[in-house]
Design a protein around this motif. Structure first.
Motif, PDB file in Angstrom:
ATOM      1  N   GLY A 528      23.945   5.407  -7.664  1.00  0.00           N
ATOM      2  CA  GLY A 528      23.947   6.165  -6.322  1.00  0.00           C
ATOM      3  C   GLY A 528      22.437   6.685  -5.410  1.00  0.00           C
ATOM      4  N   THR A 529      21.372   6.791  -6.197  1.00  0.00           N
ATOM      5  CA  THR A 529      20.561   6.721  -4.831  1.00  0.00           C
ATOM      6  C   THR A 529      19.688   5.722  -4.453  1.00  0.00           C
ATOM      7  N   VAL A 530      18.436   5.954  -3.860  1.00  0.00           N
ATOM      8  CA  VAL A 530      18.793   5.113  -2.614  1.00  0.00           C
ATOM      9  C   VAL A 530      17.432   3.699  -2.855  1.00  0.00           C
ATOM     10  N   PRO A 531      18.415   2.244  -2.685  1.00  0.00           N
ATOM     11  CA  PRO A 531      17.487   1.310  -2.927  1.00  0.00           C
ATOM     12  C   PRO A 531      16.086   1.137  -3.024  1.00  0.00           C
ATOM     13  N   ALA A 532      15.435   0.370  -3.757  1.00  0.00           N
ATOM     14  CA  ALA A 532      13.516   0.712  -2.734  1.00  0.00           C
ATOM     15  C   ALA A 532      12.976  -0.677  -3.257  1.00  0.00           C
ATOM     16  N   VAL A 533      11.761  -0.827  -2.997  1.00  0.00           N
ATOM     17  CA  VAL A 533      11.246  -2.562  -3.458  1.00  0.00           C
ATOM     18  C   VAL A 533       9.953  -1.751  -3.172  1.00  0.00           C
ATOM     19  N   ARG A 534       8.613  -1.880  -4.387  1.00  0.00           N
ATOM     20  CA  ARG A 534       7.681  -1.966  -4.548  1.00  0.00           C
ATOM     21  C   ARG A 534       6.805  -2.873  -4.167  1.00  0.00           C
ATOM     22  N   LEU A 535       6.181  -2.766  -3.594  1.00  0.00           N
ATOM     23  CA  LEU A 535       4.889  -4.342  -3.664  1.00  0.00           C
ATOM     24  C   LEU A 535       3.825  -3.440  -3.726  1.00  0.00           C
ATOM     25  N   THR A 536       3.502  -4.216  -5.164  1.00  0.00           N
ATOM     26  CA  THR A 536       2.442  -4.299  -5.713  1.00  0.00           C
ATOM     27  C   THR A 536       1.483  -5.378  -6.130  1.00  0.00           C
ATOM     28  N   ARG A 537       1.579  -6.356  -5.775  1.00  0.00           N
ATOM     29  CA  ARG A 537       0.129  -7.443  -5.995  1.00  0.00           C
ATOM     30  C   ARG A 537      -0.486  -7.162  -4.893  1.00  0.00           C
ATOM     31  N   ILE A 538      -1.510  -7.967  -4.545  1.00  0.00           N
ATOM     32  CA  ILE A 538      -3.213  -8.244  -3.619  1.00  0.00           C
ATOM     33  C   ILE A 538      -3.031  -9.354  -3.503  1.00  0.00           C
ATOM     34  N   PHE A 539      -2.916  -9.795  -1.804  1.00  0.00           N
ATOM     35  CA  PHE A 539      -3.025 -10.426  -0.748  1.00  0.00           C
ATOM     36  C   PHE A 539      -4.209 -11.021  -0.901  1.00  0.00           C
ATOM     37  N   ARG A 540      -4.651 -12.463  -0.742  1.00  0.00           N
ATOM     38  CA  ARG A 540      -6.135 -12.544  -1.157  1.00  0.00           C
ATOM     39  C   ARG A 540      -6.911 -12.666  -0.133  1.00  0.00           C
ATOM     40  N   GLN A 541      -6.298 -12.165   1.522  1.00  0.00           N
ATOM     41  CA  GLN A 541      -7.704 -12.025   2.390  1.00  0.00           C
ATOM     42  C   GLN A 541      -8.065 -10.276   2.101  1.00  0.00           C
ATOM     43  N   ALA A 542      -6.726  -9.803   1.172  1.00  0.00           N
ATOM     44  CA  ALA A 542      -7.505  -8.495   0.879  1.00  0.00           C
ATOM     45  C   ALA A 542      -8.068  -8.668   0.106  1.00  0.00           C
ATOM     46  N   GLN A 543      -7.982  -9.052  -0.846  1.00  0.00           N
ATOM     47  CA  GLN A 543      -9.002  -8.694  -1.853  1.00  0.00           C
ATOM     48  C   GLN A 543     -10.325  -8.894  -1.686  1.00  0.00           C
ATOM     49  N   GLN A 544     -10.860  -9.475  -0.403  1.00  0.00           N
ATOM     50  CA  GLN A 544     -12.521  -9.709   0.406  1.00  0.00           C
ATOM     51  C   GLN A 544     -12.862  -8.709   0.899  1.00  0.00           C
ATOM     52  N   SER A 545     -11.749  -6.813   1.586  1.00  0.00           N
ATOM     53  CA  SER A 545     -11.647  -6.232   1.991  1.00  0.00           C
ATOM     54  C   SER A 545     -12.177  -5.455   0.772  1.00  0.00           C
ATOM     55  N   GLY A 546     -13.441  -4.619   1.251  1.00  0.00           N
ATOM     56  CA  GLY A 546     -13.734  -3.411   0.046  1.00  0.00           C
ATOM     57  C   GLY A 546     -12.918  -2.592   0.111  1.00  0.00           C
ATOM     58  N   VAL A 547     -12.644  -2.280   1.178  1.00  0.00           N
ATOM     59  CA  VAL A 547     -11.915  -0.665   1.720  1.00  0.00           C
ATOM     60  C   VAL A 547     -10.242  -1.290   0.867  1.00  0.00           C
ATOM     61  N   VAL A 548      -9.764  -2.299   1.203  1.00  0.00           N
ATOM     62  CA  VAL A 548      -8.219  -2.499   0.100  1.00  0.00           C
ATOM     63  C   VAL A 548      -8.252  -2.520  -1.440  1.00  0.00           C
ATOM     64  N   THR A 549     -10.086  -3.594  -1.878  1.00  0.00           N
ATOM     65  CA  THR A 549     -10.220  -3.107  -3.308  1.00  0.00           C
ATOM     66  C   THR A 549     -10.644  -1.798  -4.446  1.00  0.00           C
ATOM     67  N   ASN A 550     -11.414  -1.239  -3.131  1.00  0.00           N
ATOM     68  CA  ASN A 550     -11.847  -0.022  -3.661  1.00  0.00           C
ATOM     69  C   ASN A 550     -10.365   1.280  -3.691  1.00  0.00           C
ATOM     70  N   ALA A 551      -9.731   1.220  -2.182  1.00  0.00           N
ATOM     71  CA  ALA A 551      -8.326   1.453  -2.526  1.00  0.00           C
ATOM     72  C   ALA A 551      -7.214   1.760  -3.931  1.00  0.00           C
ATOM     73  N   HIS A 552      -7.244   1.041  -4.122  1.00  0.00           N
ATOM     74  CA  HIS A 552      -6.453   0.405  -5.662  1.00  0.00           C
ATOM     75  C   HIS A 552      -7.111   0.474  -6.814  1.00  0.00           C
ATOM     76  N   ARG A 553      -8.563   0.665  -6.787  1.00  0.00           N
ATOM     77  CA  ARG A 553      -9.410   1.093  -7.564  1.00  0.00           C
ATOM     78  C   ARG A 553      -9.062   2.706  -8.602  1.00  0.00           C
ATOM     79  N   ILE A 554      -9.539   3.432  -6.784  1.00  0.00           N
ATOM     80  CA  ILE A 554      -8.772   4.835  -7.148  1.00  0.00           C
ATOM     81  C   ILE A 554      -7.565   5.047  -7.718  1.00  0.00           C
ATOM     82  N   ASN A 555      -6.842   4.083  -6.912  1.00  0.00           N
ATOM     83  CA  ASN A 555      -5.579   4.937  -7.051  1.00  0.00           C
ATOM     84  C   ASN A 555      -5.185   4.796  -8.395  1.00  0.00           C
ATOM     85  N   THR A 556      -5.907   3.525  -9.619  1.00  0.00           N
ATOM     86  CA  THR A 556      -5.376   3.512 -10.804  1.00  0.00           C
ATOM     87  C   THR A 556      -6.573   4.131 -11.973  1.00  0.00           C
ATOM     88  N   GLY A 557      -7.340   4.943 -10.530  1.00  0.00           N
ATOM     89  CA  GLY A 557      -8.214   5.729 -11.974  1.00  0.00           C
ATOM     90  C   GLY A 557      -9.974   5.355 -12.820  1.00  0.00           C
TER      91      GLY A 557
END
Length: 797
Positions: A528-557
């Motif tokens: 009975g817990t709350v339904p949820a979706v987690r988006l995990t894949r990075i879109f192509r445009q976002a992959q050109q961003s160093g900010v987005v790329t490095n945020a995900h690198r940091i988040n995975t150690g």
């Protein structure tokens, strides 16, 4: 016994004041005619520029600053010369009198000025330019100032600042001294800025015993309150007892007895057995009553929404989804990726749903899609976020009005909301962005206001720092759904090199988010817990961003890439103090010059901590000096250790339900637009485009915001962020802290500091969960062995 020297003079200006201990450095005019000012140091708590002081202390000499007088105690003396009276009245001590009005009054009444104000204030109307309204204001302010002085004299010996004395007087009026003498621990509960430690000093000074049960009970409640400031909703009983013994320096038995008394007091604490952290042995949890009520209520409200047979958007139960999504693609110009489709369907068919994911994974586009479809079916959609900046961003994204949660609920003085279960929001769909910022108390108020049958969509990044207030609401809601973290579901860790194939949007294909029921939508989790979706894949445009790329690198150690990027840089400086200076240079000069950004509006310094040479406190002073320096034509007002000027970037540091249209809340940012020394008022234009006035005695509610701690930046987004990462903040350097800071940037991130400190931040995972039991209550209510009726009964009674 050595006799103290006596020095008399007029306090000309305060050059430094420590708000915590009252230590002050000031300059006084001793009236010897040379025009030179003398330096005095020590506790000058409550003294204002312009006052004549009779100080007792000792003469000494400082190797750098020369002769000075160390004050041990002082009294104020009303000035006896026209010049002294003019300076005294013009200091801003009396509301309604600034330097200009002081000149007029003293010119008219001369040496009799203070006698007139004291005994015949109605005669002030004789002064050219003073009307009845201002005359009355001055008379009232004079009387209030006298009353405050009495309180101040009493409090001076126990280290209470002027601003606190003002608040005590405003709260209790003529009963102030009586309350302080007889019920000092009331101060900690009633008055913001007075904690247990200050109340305890006062209590000792008025003779309350060290082992008084009232003292011990107040100390235990203080320890629980401190734990809520650190994010916990409760403390395990053993830990609370140990903390109480350490804090109060009394016997363990006395603490145990007093805790038992508090548990029997309807206004004391609640004790309840809950599962230990990470599925450990059960613990006896001790809650402050408001947090226990909120946690039980929030669980009950969520279960009520999930279980109701009502549906205010029934059309989506039978909709042709392929047709609807084709219409949506034409409308928005892009196809949804499979995970995004799942999220859209979940939000529009389930009464409560959570959407989470990191930057560049399409949360914003998914939210826009949900809103587009709901509005196409004539649903009433309400959009909100915890901060003004986040609400603005949500409004720009969807093309619909969005407000802060506080404004949406129309919170009133005292924290009560205009909308609740008895008067719910008129909405078919409520979307709340930046939901990681929702603390327990605010989430409870929000969910209580959602009408039965309405849909609630909570959107946020669960990997960011949790809320500043108590609780881990978003994480607790995701705890049973398998979406709290990718790793827990056994999914691959999608790093910066994630899938780039597929749709024009670069969306992911194959594989849907993990849902514990195995459905293709992330779906309802078991129990009975709350339904949820987690988006995990990075879109192509976002992959050109160093900010987005490095945020995900940091988040995975993985350490960020700091070379060869157009929007992500590291300036190496090993020394913490030098790193602080370099941070200021980068934020105030280099970034604005290189990228054409406004240093006040577009660039934000985010520091891991407040203290230290690279902390937000020190950086604010340096940044103010660089961006809004003192000028002869620029009005300013000193308050404690801060100077406020027109043009300053400031932030509210506590909730104040009495200010503005619907209150001004902790974290609200704005710019000082006006400062009136006559009216003793400062005006701030907030990031919600509201002008808010502050009397000078309320300036302790404001802090400068050129630099803020990363915790305080949650929910905000800035074109550029500059982040000092130094070994001086070693204990604060954690992965989710750095990840949160980096994800605040829209265009540019500049790190300043040590490679060693950066590596420490990337590899250090936050230690331990907060003490909360919301996930446990939801699991019980969702079919945990007959407990559902009990949870519902607690909520509904």
């Amino acid at each position: 016994m050595f006799k103290l020297a006596v020095l008399e003079g007029v306090l000309e200006r305060i050059t430094y004041a420590n708000e915590e201990n009252g230590y002050t450095v000031a300059r006084v005019d001793t009236g010897r005619g040379s025009g030179d000012l003398l330096t005095v140091v020590g506790s000058l708590l409550g003294a204002q520029p312009g006052e004549s002081l009779r100080m007792e202390g000792r003469w000494g000499s400082h190797p750098q600053y020369g002769k000075q007088f160390t004050v041990e105690n002082y009294t104020t003396v009303l000035p006896a010369t026209v010049q002294g009276i003019r300076r005294y009245l013009g200091s801003g001590l009396i509301k309604g009198i600034g330097p200009r009005i002081a000149d007029r009054i003293t010119e008219h009444f001369g040496i009799d000025t203070l006698d007139v104000i004291e005994q015949q204030p109605e005669r002030l109307i004789e002064v050219p330019g003073l009307g009845p309204k201002r005359t009355k204001m001055i008379g009232a302010a004079w009387e209030e100032q006298k009353a405050i002085k009495e309180v101040m004299v009493f409090l001076q010996g126990v280290g209470v600042s002027t601003s606190i004395a003002v608040r005590i007087y405003k709260k209790y009026g003529d009963a102030s001294i009586s309350v302080v003498k007889n019920e000092p621990y009331r101060l900690a509960a009633d008055i913001w800025g007075i904690g247990f430690l200050t109340a305890d000093k006062i209590a000792q000074s008025v003779g309350i015993p060290h082992d008084s049960p009232e003292r011990v009970k107040a100390g235990l409640q203080y320890a629980l309150s401190q734990s809520t400031d650190n994010g916990h909703c409760y403390l395990p009983e053993e830990q609370l007892i140990a903390d109480g013994v350490k804090l109060l320096q009394v016997d363990t038995g006395l603490v145990i007895d007093c805790l038992a008394e508090l548990a029997e007091d309807p206004e004391g604490v609640v004790r309840e057995t809950v599962p230990g952290g990470d599925g450990g042995e059960p613990v006896t949890a001790v809650y402050l009553i408001p947090f226990h009520r909120a946690e039980v209520s929030l669980a009950g409200q969520l279960l009520r929404l999930l279980r109701t047979s009502e549906d205010r958007m029934p059309v989506f139960q039978d909709v042709d989804w392929e047709k609807a999504l084709r219409w949506l693609a034409k409308r928005t110009g892009a196809d949804l990726a499979p995970e995004q489709r799942d999220a859209v369907r979940l939000a529009l068919t389930e009464k409560v749903a959570v959407l989470t994911g990191g930057p560049g994974c399409g949360k914003s586009f998914t939210v826009r899609s949900v809103v587009e479809l709901a509005r196409a079916k004539k649903a009433k959609v309400v959009l909100a976020a915890p901060t003004g900046r986040a609400a603005k961003r949500l409004s720009e994204l969807t093309g619909a009005d969005a407000s802060t949660v506080h404004r949406l609920l129309e919170l009133k003085p005292g924290g009560d909301a205009a909308y609740d279960r008895d008067r719910p929001l008129d909405a078919d769909l409520v979307v709340v962005d930046e939901a990681s910022m929702l603390d327990l108390l605010l989430a409870n108020k929000l969910v209580k206001a959602v009408a039965p049958g309405a849909h609630l969509l909570l959107v946020g990044d669960v990997d960011q720092l949790p809320s500043v207030g108590a609780g881990e609401v978003l994480r607790d809601l995701l705890a049973g759904s398998g979406a709290a973290r990718r790793e827990s579901a056994g999914e691959p860790k999608d790093g910066p090199d994630g899938d780039t194939s597929g749709t024009p949007h670069g969306g992911p294909h194959g594989g849907s988010p993990s849902g514990s029921d195995g459905s293709d939508g992330g779906g309802r989790a078991a129990g009975g817990t709350v339904p949820a979706v987690r988006l995990t894949r990075i879109f192509r445009q976002a992959q050109q961003s160093g900010v987005v790329t490095n945020a995900h690198r940091i988040n995975t150690g993985v350490p960020p890439i700091t070379q060869g990027m157009q929007d992500f840089f590291l300036f190496v400086e090993e020394d913490t103090e030098e790193a602080g200076k370099l941070t200021v240079d980068v934020a105030a000069r280099r970034v604005p010059a290189r990228f054409g950004l406004d240093p006040r509006r577009d660039v934000q310094v985010l520091a891991p901590m407040h203290r230290g040479p690279a902390g937000a406190g020190a950086l604010n002073a340096l940044l103010q000096q660089a961006i809004t320096p003192a000028r002869p034509d620029l009005p300013e007002r000193r308050f404690g250790g801060r100077v406020f000027r027109v043009g300053d970037k400031v932030t509210q540091i506590r909730n104040n339900y009495d200010k503005g249209a619907n209150g001004v809340f902790n974290g609200t940012v704005g710019v000082v637009t006006a400062l009136d020394n006559d009216e003793q008022r400062l005006t701030v234009l907030t990031d919600e485009d509201e002008e808010v006035d502050y009397d000078f005695d309320e300036l302790d509610e404001l802090a400068h915001a050129y630099a803020v701690t990363i915790h305080r930046s949650q929910g905000s987004e800035y074109p550029a962020v500059v982040i000092p990462v130094t070994t001086g903040a070693w204990m604060m350097l954690q992965r989710n802290l750095l990840y949160t800071a980096v994800t605040r940037a829209k265009r540019l991130v500049v790190l300043v500091g040590s490679r060693r400190a950066l590596a420490q931040a990337v590899r250090t995972v936050s230690a331990g969960r907060r003490c909360t039991a919301l996930d446990h209550r939801l699991a019980l209510g969702g079919g945990g062995g007959g407990a559902a009726d009990g949870v519902r009964w607690v909520f509904e009674r």
